[in-house]
Design a protein around this motif. Structure first.
Motif, PDB file in Angstrom:
ATOM      1  N   VAL A   4     -40.295  53.018  10.837  1.00 50.72           N
ATOM      2  CA  VAL A   4     -39.498  51.838  10.488  1.00 50.72           C
ATOM      3  C   VAL A   4     -39.863  51.469   9.051  1.00 50.72           C
ATOM      4  CG1 VAL A   4     -38.983  49.430  11.029  1.00 50.72           C
ATOM      5  CG2 VAL A   4     -39.470  51.046  12.881  1.00 50.72           C
ATOM      6  N   LYS A   5     -38.866  51.412   8.183  1.00 47.28           N
ATOM      7  CA  LYS A   5     -39.143  51.197   6.771  1.00 47.28           C
ATOM      8  C   LYS A   5     -38.374  50.015   6.210  1.00 47.28           C
ATOM      9  CE  LYS A   5     -39.952  56.077   5.731  1.00 47.28           C
ATOM     10  NZ  LYS A   5     -39.552  57.241   4.920  1.00 47.28           N
ATOM     11  N   GLN A   6     -39.073  49.192   5.473  1.00 50.36           N
ATOM     12  CA  GLN A   6     -38.429  48.128   4.702  1.00 50.36           C
ATOM     13  C   GLN A   6     -38.738  48.438   3.250  1.00 50.36           C
ATOM     14  OE1 GLN A   6     -40.246  45.071   7.695  1.00 50.36           O
ATOM     15  NE2 GLN A   6     -38.736  43.950   6.477  1.00 50.36           N
ATOM     16  N   ASN A   7     -37.753  48.946   2.549  1.00 50.06           N
ATOM     17  CA  ASN A   7     -38.000  49.489   1.226  1.00 50.06           C
ATOM     18  C   ASN A   7     -38.091  48.447   0.122  1.00 50.06           C
ATOM     19  OD1 ASN A   7     -38.154  52.264   1.994  1.00 50.06           O
ATOM     20  ND2 ASN A   7     -35.940  52.247   2.288  1.00 50.06           N
ATOM     21  N   SER A   8     -37.705  47.216   0.424  1.00 46.62           N
ATOM     22  CA  SER A   8     -37.803  46.166  -0.595  1.00 46.62           C
ATOM     23  C   SER A   8     -39.016  45.301  -0.284  1.00 46.62           C
ATOM     24  CB  SER A   8     -36.541  45.300  -0.599  1.00 46.62           C
ATOM     25  OG  SER A   8     -35.419  46.066  -0.933  1.00 46.62           O
ATOM     26  N   PRO A   9     -40.057  45.368  -1.106  1.00 45.80           N
ATOM     27  CA  PRO A   9     -41.252  44.548  -0.841  1.00 45.80           C
ATOM     28  C   PRO A   9     -40.977  43.053  -0.999  1.00 45.80           C
ATOM     29  CG  PRO A   9     -41.742  46.305  -2.391  1.00 45.80           C
ATOM     30  CD  PRO A   9     -40.251  46.269  -2.237  1.00 45.80           C
ATOM     31  N   SER A  10     -39.996  42.704  -1.848  1.00 47.82           N
ATOM     32  CA  SER A  10     -39.743  41.288  -2.065  1.00 47.82           C
ATOM     33  C   SER A  10     -38.281  41.051  -2.396  1.00 47.82           C
ATOM     34  CB  SER A  10     -40.632  40.757  -3.197  1.00 47.82           C
ATOM     35  OG  SER A  10     -40.327  41.411  -4.403  1.00 47.82           O
ATOM     36  N   LEU A  11     -37.857  39.798  -2.155  1.00 47.30           N
ATOM     37  CA  LEU A  11     -36.479  39.381  -2.427  1.00 47.30           C
ATOM     38  C   LEU A  11     -36.521  37.916  -2.847  1.00 47.30           C
ATOM     39  CD1 LEU A  11     -33.374  39.909  -2.197  1.00 47.30           C
ATOM     40  CD2 LEU A  11     -33.547  39.075   0.162  1.00 47.30           C
ATOM     41  N   SER A  12     -35.799  37.607  -3.908  1.00 41.16           N
ATOM     42  CA  SER A  12     -35.748  36.235  -4.389  1.00 41.16           C
ATOM     43  C   SER A  12     -34.302  35.770  -4.429  1.00 41.16           C
ATOM     44  CB  SER A  12     -36.374  36.160  -5.788  1.00 41.16           C
ATOM     45  OG  SER A  12     -36.366  34.839  -6.267  1.00 41.16           O
ATOM     46  N   VAL A  13     -33.999  34.620  -3.809  1.00 42.12           N
ATOM     47  CA  VAL A  13     -32.622  34.102  -3.797  1.00 42.12           C
ATOM     48  C   VAL A  13     -32.634  32.609  -4.074  1.00 42.12           C
ATOM     49  CG1 VAL A  13     -31.828  35.855  -2.171  1.00 42.12           C
ATOM     50  CG2 VAL A  13     -32.595  33.645  -1.325  1.00 42.12           C
ATOM     51  N   GLN A  14     -31.479  32.125  -4.440  1.00 37.40           N
ATOM     52  CA  GLN A  14     -31.313  30.692  -4.709  1.00 37.40           C
ATOM     53  C   GLN A  14     -30.941  29.974  -3.414  1.00 37.40           C
ATOM     54  OE1 GLN A  14     -31.911  30.324  -8.007  1.00 37.40           O
ATOM     55  NE2 GLN A  14     -32.040  28.110  -7.766  1.00 37.40           N
ATOM     56  N   GLU A  15     -31.421  28.767  -3.272  1.00 37.17           N
ATOM     57  CA  GLU A  15     -31.072  27.954  -2.112  1.00 37.17           C
ATOM     58  C   GLU A  15     -29.548  27.872  -1.962  1.00 37.17           C
ATOM     59  OE1 GLU A  15     -32.521  23.958  -2.416  1.00 37.17           O
ATOM     60  OE2 GLU A  15     -31.928  23.431  -0.376  1.00 37.17           O
ATOM     61  N   GLY A  16     -29.088  28.013  -0.725  1.00 36.74           N
ATOM     62  CA  GLY A  16     -27.655  27.930  -0.447  1.00 36.74           C
ATOM     63  C   GLY A  16     -26.940  29.275  -0.480  1.00 36.74           C
ATOM     64  N   ARG A  17     -27.570  30.277  -1.104  1.00 35.37           N
ATOM     65  CA  ARG A  17     -26.958  31.603  -1.177  1.00 35.37           C
ATOM     66  C   ARG A  17     -27.360  32.428   0.044  1.00 35.37           C
ATOM     67  NH1 ARG A  17     -25.223  32.291  -6.583  1.00 35.37           N
ATOM     68  NH2 ARG A  17     -24.045  34.056  -5.765  1.00 35.37           N
ATOM     69  N   ILE A  18     -26.797  33.644   0.132  1.00 29.97           N
ATOM     70  CA  ILE A  18     -27.118  34.528   1.236  1.00 29.97           C
ATOM     71  C   ILE A  18     -28.356  35.364   0.920  1.00 29.97           C
ATOM     72  CG2 ILE A  18     -25.571  36.328   0.380  1.00 29.97           C
ATOM     73  CD1 ILE A  18     -24.985  37.072   3.301  1.00 29.97           C
ATOM     74  N   SER A  19     -29.220  35.527   1.915  1.00 30.06           N
ATOM     75  CA  SER A  19     -30.343  36.465   1.825  1.00 30.06           C
ATOM     76  C   SER A  19     -30.020  37.648   2.723  1.00 30.06           C
ATOM     77  CB  SER A  19     -31.649  35.823   2.306  1.00 30.06           C
ATOM     78  OG  SER A  19     -32.033  34.752   1.492  1.00 30.06           O
ATOM     79  N   PHE A 108     -43.516  48.329  13.610  1.00 32.76           N
ATOM     80  CA  PHE A 108     -43.129  47.399  12.557  1.00 32.76           C
ATOM     81  C   PHE A 108     -42.886  48.103  11.231  1.00 32.76           C
ATOM     82  CE2 PHE A 108     -43.726  43.091  14.177  1.00 32.76           C
ATOM     83  CZ  PHE A 108     -44.411  43.326  15.359  1.00 32.76           C
ATOM     84  N   GLY A 109     -42.008  47.513  10.444  1.00 37.25           N
ATOM     85  CA  GLY A 109     -41.868  47.890   9.046  1.00 37.25           C
ATOM     86  C   GLY A 109     -42.944  47.201   8.219  1.00 37.25           C
ATOM     87  N   GLN A 110     -42.925  47.485   6.900  1.00 37.68           N
ATOM     88  CA  GLN A 110     -43.983  46.985   6.026  1.00 37.68           C
ATOM     89  C   GLN A 110     -43.830  45.508   5.681  1.00 37.68           C
ATOM     90  OE1 GLN A 110     -41.789  49.513   5.510  1.00 37.68           O
ATOM     91  NE2 GLN A 110     -42.605  50.978   4.028  1.00 37.68           N
ATOM     92  N   GLY A 111     -42.650  44.962   5.894  1.00 37.81           N
ATOM     93  CA  GLY A 111     -42.409  43.561   5.575  1.00 37.81           C
ATOM     94  C   GLY A 111     -41.745  43.370   4.221  1.00 37.81           C
ATOM     95  N   THR A 112     -40.944  42.308   4.125  1.00 35.61           N
ATOM     96  CA  THR A 112     -40.307  41.901   2.868  1.00 35.61           C
ATOM     97  C   THR A 112     -40.623  40.419   2.640  1.00 35.61           C
ATOM     98  OG1 THR A 112     -38.461  43.451   3.073  1.00 35.61           O
ATOM     99  CG2 THR A 112     -38.126  41.541   1.647  1.00 35.61           C
ATOM    100  N   ILE A 113     -41.146  40.129   1.454  1.00 29.67           N
ATOM    101  CA  ILE A 113     -41.452  38.735   1.107  1.00 29.67           C
ATOM    102  C   ILE A 113     -40.184  38.089   0.567  1.00 29.67           C
ATOM    103  CG2 ILE A 113     -42.844  37.200  -0.316  1.00 29.67           C
ATOM    104  CD1 ILE A 113     -44.885  39.533  -0.533  1.00 29.67           C
ATOM    105  N   LEU A 114     -39.684  37.092   1.290  1.00 33.04           N
ATOM    106  CA  LEU A 114     -38.493  36.361   0.844  1.00 33.04           C
ATOM    107  C   LEU A 114     -38.915  35.045   0.198  1.00 33.04           C
ATOM    108  CD1 LEU A 114     -35.399  35.852   0.755  1.00 33.04           C
ATOM    109  CD2 LEU A 114     -35.628  34.764   3.010  1.00 33.04           C
ATOM    110  N   THR A 115     -38.411  34.815  -1.006  1.00 36.14           N
ATOM    111  CA  THR A 115     -38.641  33.538  -1.689  1.00 36.14           C
ATOM    112  C   THR A 115     -37.293  32.901  -1.955  1.00 36.14           C
ATOM    113  OG1 THR A 115     -40.605  34.439  -2.777  1.00 36.14           O
ATOM    114  CG2 THR A 115     -39.693  32.398  -3.668  1.00 36.14           C
ATOM    115  N   VAL A 116     -37.121  31.680  -1.445  1.00 33.46           N
ATOM    116  CA  VAL A 116     -35.874  30.944  -1.666  1.00 33.46           C
ATOM    117  C   VAL A 116     -36.180  29.786  -2.619  1.00 33.46           C
ATOM    118  CG1 VAL A 116     -33.999  29.637  -0.614  1.00 33.46           C
ATOM    119  CG2 VAL A 116     -35.071  31.532   0.644  1.00 33.46           C
ATOM    120  N   HIS A 117     -35.547  29.832  -3.776  1.00 37.60           N
ATOM    121  CA  HIS A 117     -35.801  28.836  -4.816  1.00 37.60           C
ATOM    122  C   HIS A 117     -34.866  27.647  -4.664  1.00 37.60           C
ATOM    123  CE1 HIS A 117     -38.455  31.547  -6.993  1.00 37.60           C
ATOM    124  NE2 HIS A 117     -37.586  32.506  -6.776  1.00 37.60           N
ATOM    125  N   PRO A 118     -35.421  26.413  -4.789  1.00 37.44           N
ATOM    126  CA  PRO A 118     -34.555  25.222  -4.686  1.00 37.44           C
ATOM    127  C   PRO A 118     -33.545  25.182  -5.830  1.00 37.44           C
ATOM    128  CG  PRO A 118     -36.873  24.623  -4.546  1.00 37.44           C
ATOM    129  CD  PRO A 118     -36.822  26.075  -4.958  1.00 37.44           C
TER     130      PRO A 118
END
Lengths: 118, 114
Positions: A4-19, A108-118
């Protein structure tokens, strides 16, 4: 061999947008897929799951899509909120093939860190 | 409702020492598992149990021992600690009902081996 692979270690999005968080798997014996969310210093908590006989499952702001032919699943969060900032783990399990190596064991996959910015 | 309780939360050991990580659940779940979480590796299954008296190896069992004498408890033993066992350890449980029963996790034990 990472089944099981999660190739994106991190993702950053703006509040209100789609993740959109992505996950790929290689073992065709997996028949359930899950997403877990993890905050620092806490254990993972179950978020949403999907059976291999379905291609979509929705729960409020969270939707999981499964493409069996591509062995790919994704988690959509709409709209994203700052409280969604966490590590997201994709996981898979086989429950219908007793004796198979994936039977009853959550991988489990390796995990993706999601950061949602206000 | 306590759920899954892990103790201790933090521990520092010297190489060669032994210790037991405790895990208890109060949900009468048949299945219990131990995972370790390392950077870039996700959670990897160490050992698991499908009921009292029944245990089996997971993906990374070497250097660890388990037993399941009661439904509630599933301790993980490090026989002779090595620096490679520095990790965060999670215990989880789930019911054995038909279909998918999501796992409930404890808050983890952060273990450092010097």
């Amino acid at each position: 061999d990472q089944q099981v692979k999660q190739n994106s270690p991190s993702l950053s999005v703006q509040e209100g947008r789609i993740s959109i968080l992505n996950c790929d798997y290689t073992n065709s014996m997996f028949d359930y897929f899950l997403w877990y969310k993890k905050y620092p210093a806490e254990g993972p908590t179950f978020l949403i799951s999907i059976s291999s006989i379905k291609d979509k499952n929705e729960d409020g702001r969270f939707t999981v899509f499964l493409n069996k032919s591509a062995k790919h699943l994704s988690l959509h969060i709409v709209p994203s909120q700052p409280g969604d900032s966490a590590v997201y783990f994709c996981a898979a399990i086989g429950l219908s093939n007793a004796g198979g190596t994936s039977y009853g064991k959550l991988t489990f996959g390796q995990g993706t860190i999601l950061t949602v910015h206000p | 409702n306590a759920g899954v309780t892990q103790t201790p939360k933090f521990q520092v050991l010297k190489t060669g020492q032994s210790m037991t990580l405790q895990c208890a659940q109060d949900m009468n779940h048949e299945y219990m598992s131990w995972y370790r979480q390392d950077p870039g590796m996700g959670l990897r299954l160490i050992h698991y149990s499908v009921g009292a008296g029944i245990t089996d190896q997971g993906e990374v069992p070497n250097g660890y021992n388990v037993s399941r004498s009661t439904t509630e408890d599933f301790p993980l033993r490090l026989l002779s600690a090595a620096p490679s066992q520095t990790s965060v350890y999670f215990c989880a449980s789930r019911s054995g009902g038909a279909g998918l029963q999501p796992q409930h996790f404890g808050d983890g034990t952060r273990l450092s081996i010097l």
